[in-house]
Design an enzyme around this catalytic site. Sequence first.
Site, short mmCIF file in Angstrom:
data_model
loop_
_atom_site.label_atom_id
_atom_site.label_comp_id
_atom_site.label_asym_id
_atom_site.label_seq_id
_atom_site.Cartn_x
_atom_site.Cartn_y
_atom_site.Cartn_z
N GLY A 111 8.44 -9.88 -3.50
CA GLY A 111 9.34 -9.30 -2.50
C GLY A 111 8.62 -8.41 -1.50
O GLY A 111 9.09 -8.21 -0.37
N GLU A 114 7.21 -10.76 0.98
CA GLU A 114 8.36 -11.30 1.70
C GLU A 114 8.91 -10.29 2.71
O GLU A 114 9.36 -10.65 3.79
CB GLU A 114 9.43 -11.75 0.69
CG GLU A 114 8.95 -12.96 -0.10
CD GLU A 114 9.87 -13.35 -1.25
OE1 GLU A 114 10.07 -12.50 -2.15
OE2 GLU A 114 10.39 -14.46 -1.26
N GLU A 134 5.71 -15.19 -8.16
CA GLU A 134 6.96 -15.42 -8.90
C GLU A 134 6.86 -16.53 -9.95
O GLU A 134 7.48 -16.43 -11.01
CB GLU A 134 8.11 -15.73 -7.93
CG GLU A 134 8.65 -14.50 -7.20
CD GLU A 134 7.94 -14.19 -5.89
OE1 GLU A 134 6.81 -14.71 -5.68
OE2 GLU A 134 8.48 -13.43 -5.09
N1 COA Z 1 8.50 -4.21 -10.69
C1 COA Z 1 8.64 -3.15 -11.52
N2 COA Z 1 7.64 -2.32 -11.83
C2 COA Z 1 6.43 -2.58 -11.33
C3 COA Z 1 6.20 -3.68 -10.47
C4 COA Z 1 7.32 -4.51 -10.16
N3 COA Z 1 7.21 -5.57 -9.34
N4 COA Z 1 4.91 -3.70 -10.12
C5 COA Z 1 4.34 -2.65 -10.73
N5 COA Z 1 5.26 -1.96 -11.45
C6 COA Z 1 5.07 -0.76 -12.26
C7 COA Z 1 4.38 -1.05 -13.57
O1 COA Z 1 5.31 -1.53 -14.52
C8 COA Z 1 3.82 0.30 -13.90
O2 COA Z 1 4.87 1.11 -14.37
P1 COA Z 1 4.63 2.07 -15.69
O3 COA Z 1 3.49 2.97 -15.31
O4 COA Z 1 5.93 2.77 -15.85
O5 COA Z 1 4.26 1.14 -16.79
C9 COA Z 1 3.41 0.85 -12.55
O6 COA Z 1 4.19 0.12 -11.58
C10 COA Z 1 1.96 0.67 -12.21
O7 COA Z 1 1.65 -0.72 -12.34
P2 COA Z 1 0.45 -1.28 -13.26
O8 COA Z 1 0.79 -2.70 -13.60
O9 COA Z 1 0.19 -0.34 -14.38
O10 COA Z 1 -0.75 -1.21 -12.23
P3 COA Z 1 -2.08 -2.11 -12.24
O11 COA Z 1 -3.00 -1.48 -11.26
O12 COA Z 1 -2.54 -2.33 -13.64
O13 COA Z 1 -1.62 -3.55 -11.69
C11 COA Z 1 -0.43 -5.03 -10.20
C12 COA Z 1 -1.15 -3.69 -10.37
C13 COA Z 1 0.19 -5.07 -8.81
C14 COA Z 1 -1.45 -6.17 -10.34
C15 COA Z 1 0.66 -5.18 -11.30
O14 COA Z 1 1.45 -4.00 -11.29
C16 COA Z 1 1.59 -6.36 -11.11
O15 COA Z 1 1.20 -7.49 -11.39
N6 COA Z 1 2.85 -6.11 -10.69
C17 COA Z 1 3.85 -7.11 -10.59
C18 COA Z 1 3.62 -8.00 -9.40
C19 COA Z 1 4.67 -9.08 -9.33
O16 COA Z 1 4.74 -9.99 -10.13
N7 COA Z 1 5.54 -9.00 -8.30
C20 COA Z 1 6.52 -10.00 -8.04
C21 COA Z 1 7.82 -9.56 -8.58
S1 COA Z 1 9.07 -10.75 -8.15
#
Ligand code: COA
Length: 259
Positions: A111, A114, A134
């Site tokens: 998102g 997007e 996704e």
């Molecule tokens: N929705 C909800 N929470 C999210 C999020 C999302 N899309 N992306 C990150 N967060 C949260 C994590 O759960 C974490 O929360 P916490 O500290 O309470 O556990 C916090 O943000 C930090 O993220 P973290 O994953 O620990 O950071 P990282 O540096 O290890 O990794 C990313 C960064 C971006 C690679 C990883 O957060 C990620 O893959 N996020 C999801 C991306 C995704 O799939 N987006 C599409 C959604 S439709």
Amino acid sequence: MFQNLLIDYNGAIQHIIINRESKLNALNKETLAELHTAIYDALNNERVGGIIITGAGQKAFVAGADIAEFSSFDSVKGEKLARDGHRLVFNQIENSKKPVIAAINGFALGGGLELALACHIRIASDNAKMGLPEVSLGLIPGYGGTQRLSHLVGKGKALEIILTADMITADEALKIGLVNHVVSQDELLTKAEEIMNKILTRSPLAIETAITAVNASTQTGVDGYEIEIAGFAKSFGTDDFKEGVSAFLEKRKPHFKGL
Ligand code: COA
């Protein structure tokens, strides 16, 4: 006034900063509702000429829709999530009569990408990472990613990005036309403002008409050439047109009033 956004002004530019840094600025329901309101306010505030959207902190623009929030959704709730998002935020931005620039300051995923795709222009910092992951969650993009990414970078590249769920770097994004410019994080907002300020010296009415006509180029069932002709014709009846042409002939800078 907002829980998840910061609003800042610099001249005629309104900055909207998505401010959920501890969740990498993920878009939960409340943040989306606030984004809709902030954009609505900007569109109706005559002192605002253009909008720049960015994320708080140095790590993320927006890391996607809030995964925790939709984790227990069924198809009915999923459809509502996507439909409401399209109508209230993503289409609102794309069809905004005022220019909207995304300043991508870090992760722009799902998102988040997007959201950037719905903006008229994208500037990325050199640490930014972009992707539509996704399918790795068993979903597909739901806020226009399959459509706007394909229009912007072509079907082949869009399919590679969507099907692999891989992130691409800012330089790769620049190469395929996904972003317009890449600069250092320090220079990101300056670059976005520089481009916006140039746009703001042009006729606001012509900018609005141009956005509508360019958007028509990707709308199914709409004859974009007819939209262009109608917009071109309408422009001749505006004060901005008279001012623009007079200024050119008098060798001075135009002062557009958007009338
Ligand atoms: N929705 C909800 N929470 C999210 C999020 C999302 N899309 N992306 C990150 N967060 C949260 C994590 O759960 C974490 O929360 P916490 O500290 O309470 O556990 C916090 O943000 C930090 O993220 P973290 O994953 O620990 O950071 P990282 O540096 O290890 O990794 C990313 C960064 C971006 C690679 C990883 O957060 C990620 O893959 N996020 C999801 C991306 C995704 O799939 N987006 C599409 C959604 S439709």
